[in-house]
Design a protein around this motif. Sequence first.
Motif, PDB file in Angstrom:
ATOM      1  N   CYS A   1     -13.262  34.739  37.313  1.00  9.86           N
ATOM      2  CA  CYS A   1     -13.887  35.229  36.084  1.00  9.86           C
ATOM      3  C   CYS A   1     -14.820  36.513  36.079  1.00  9.86           C
ATOM      4  O   CYS A   1     -14.548  37.233  35.427  1.00  9.86           O
ATOM      5  CB  CYS A   1     -14.612  34.038  35.458  1.00  9.86           C
TER       6      CYS A   1
ATOM      7  N   LEU B   1     -18.378  32.287  32.856  1.00  6.48           N
ATOM      8  CA  LEU B   1     -17.305  31.228  32.502  1.00  6.48           C
ATOM      9  C   LEU B   1     -17.655  30.323  33.832  1.00  6.48           C
ATOM     10  O   LEU B   1     -17.575  29.005  33.850  1.00  6.48           O
ATOM     11  CB  LEU B   1     -16.130  31.710  33.012  1.00  6.48           C
TER      12      LEU B   1
ATOM     13  N   THR C   1     -13.075  37.670  27.060  1.00  4.78           N
ATOM     14  CA  THR C   1     -12.384  36.535  27.447  1.00  4.78           C
ATOM     15  C   THR C   1     -11.101  36.999  28.197  1.00  4.78           C
ATOM     16  O   THR C   1     -10.316  35.939  28.232  1.00  4.78           O
ATOM     17  CB  THR C   1     -11.429  36.154  25.887  1.00  4.78           C
TER      18      THR C   1
ATOM     19  N   CYS D   1     -12.116  36.388  31.609  1.00  8.64           N
ATOM     20  CA  CYS D   1     -12.145  35.564  32.472  1.00  8.64           C
ATOM     21  C   CYS D   1     -11.097  34.051  32.215  1.00  8.64           C
ATOM     22  O   CYS D   1     -10.585  33.611  33.025  1.00  8.64           O
ATOM     23  CB  CYS D   1     -13.398  34.992  32.325  1.00  8.64           C
ATOM     24  N   GLU D   2     -11.241  33.795  30.888  1.00 14.29           N
ATOM     25  CA  GLU D   2     -10.359  32.689  30.418  1.00 14.29           C
ATOM     26  C   GLU D   2      -8.916  32.904  30.709  1.00 14.29           C
ATOM     27  O   GLU D   2      -8.222  32.220  31.149  1.00 14.29           O
ATOM     28  CB  GLU D   2     -10.519  32.328  29.073  1.00 14.29           C
TER      29      GLU D   2
ATOM     30  N   CYS E   1      -8.250  32.564  34.611  1.00 15.16           N
ATOM     31  CA  CYS E   1      -8.734  31.475  35.178  1.00 15.16           C
ATOM     32  C   CYS E   1      -7.550  30.712  35.686  1.00 15.16           C
ATOM     33  O   CYS E   1      -6.788  30.128  34.963  1.00 15.16           O
ATOM     34  CB  CYS E   1      -9.702  30.816  34.555  1.00 15.16           C
TER      35      CYS E   1
ATOM     36  N   GLU F   1      -7.809  27.459  33.968  1.00 16.33           N
ATOM     37  CA  GLU F   1      -7.633  27.611  32.583  1.00 16.33           C
ATOM     38  C   GLU F   1      -8.827  26.887  32.047  1.00 16.33           C
ATOM     39  O   GLU F   1      -9.019  26.235  30.875  1.00 16.33           O
ATOM     40  CB  GLU F   1      -6.479  26.888  31.983  1.00 16.33           C
TER      41      GLU F   1
ATOM     42  N   SER G   1     -12.074  27.104  29.701  1.00 13.42           N
ATOM     43  CA  SER G   1     -11.880  27.736  28.383  1.00 13.42           C
ATOM     44  C   SER G   1     -13.378  28.138  28.032  1.00 13.42           C
ATOM     45  O   SER G   1     -14.287  27.786  28.647  1.00 13.42           O
ATOM     46  CB  SER G   1     -11.627  26.569  27.259  1.00 13.42           C
ATOM     47  N   ILE G   2     -13.198  29.328  27.455  1.00 13.92           N
ATOM     48  CA  ILE G   2     -14.735  29.933  27.042  1.00 13.92           C
ATOM     49  C   ILE G   2     -15.391  29.043  25.899  1.00 13.92           C
ATOM     50  O   ILE G   2     -16.421  29.448  25.704  1.00 13.92           O
ATOM     51  CB  ILE G   2     -14.381  31.319  26.458  1.00 13.92           C
TER      52      ILE G   2
END
Lengths: 225, 248
Positions: B165, B176, B218, B220-221, B224, B227, B229-230
């Motif tokens: 992230c 995140l 977003t 990072c999401e 990831c 997965e 979530s933000i």
Amino acid sequence: MSRFARLCQTSIGAKQVMAVTGLLLFGFVIGHLLGNLLVFAGRDSLNGYAHKLRDLGALLWVVRVVLLVVFLAHVGSALRLWRLNRAARPEPYAVEAHLVTTYAGRTIVMSGLLILAYVVYHLMHFTLGATNPEYLKLMDPKGLPDVYRMMVLGFSNAAVSGVYIVAMILLGFHLSHGLTSFFQTVGLNHPAYNPCFKRVGPVAGVVIAIGYISIPLAVLAGLVK
Amino acid sequence: MNLTLRIWRQRNAQERGSLVSYEAKDISPDMSFLEMLDVVNERLIAKGEEPVAFDHDCREGICGMCSLVINGLAHGGRRATTTCQLHMRHFKDGDVITVEPWRSRAFPVVRDLVVDRTAFDRVIHAGGFVSSNAGGAPDANALPVPRDDAEKAMDAAACIGCGACVASCPNGSAMLFVAAKVSHLAHLPQGHPERAQRVLGMVHQMDLEGFGNCTNHTECEAVCPKEVSISHIAKMNREFIRASVLEA
């Protein structure tokens, strides 16, 4: 340092400052647009509206001071975060790639700074009369300051209109990322509403940009004279 | 398959590094990215050169040790995939692949592709835990947890702390990661007594470490491997606002 000031310095506190001041400025952008669109209703409508605003007297100054504080907080906080974010990655990647981030999102600082520069010019142009002092002397037949004529004269200049149109497109981009970000930042995230939150920024950006741009285009096309 | 690798080489934290090109010949598409690097390293060692240092451990996609920014994307940018689970079949013969370490002020490069992620440990120390007194284990299900809360807590707890992230965020933000831990414990009754001090402490430490600030890209999401979530960042924002307003 006060508790509130300390809070605004934290990463999440600074996000809240950006979101709340951003929303207030968004409100101003809508109000200003609705007022400006009165130009299509004719000279008397726009000048009458402008006159009523001036008549608010002390209240007008309260609004102006609040707007200035909100604007400075938005810009100041943004610049501070921008500096911190740049410092967070001193060594850039040799290969830059992205999966989902938007153009509007990546350029929000730049669009913001250009809008700031535009706002300064805009105030000198129309409000303070620094560039065109004669604008403030215009009077309509009813003896009210002639905002309508000022708009028509201003936008009859293609260069002035061009700069205005570019600035409003930048504003559209800025709002497209900013407004959608507002929801996430203040903690509004829910699978049922996220598609709506995601759309509202770009839609508002496009609508507002078109709304503002319609005025110089109408003047240049001779529809408003 | 034959590949050209451009790998970040850096002897230690003090010296400047640079990208160095290596030819990786006869690579099997069934290899993982790390197995491909193993082959490259064996050949380097055979030639008497220093092998490329990179982090790895379980190689099952669950430990969070492997890293690498591959062609600009953390873990190679494939959905829900760590670098150790990224296979060479996703690349084409003749590809030029650039491999860089996580880039963050808070994650200094130790050597080559290895970065120091103890900043994450310090963030966890600042509140990412539940204090419990020693004693007999409580009865199972003595504390009821609504199913949805349990699911959300579990989704957040899936974070393996790899740092992708941070690496992928254009701002180098760790939100995140921090949000995953804050949200995980905030969703469970066991986390509630320390709810406010946790989010305030962890965010404070996150800021001290020099991570950047979230501007909702977003990325990072998207990278990831678990997965996360933000929506957990939104939860952390709510937790932070709540704690800031209510706590003395």
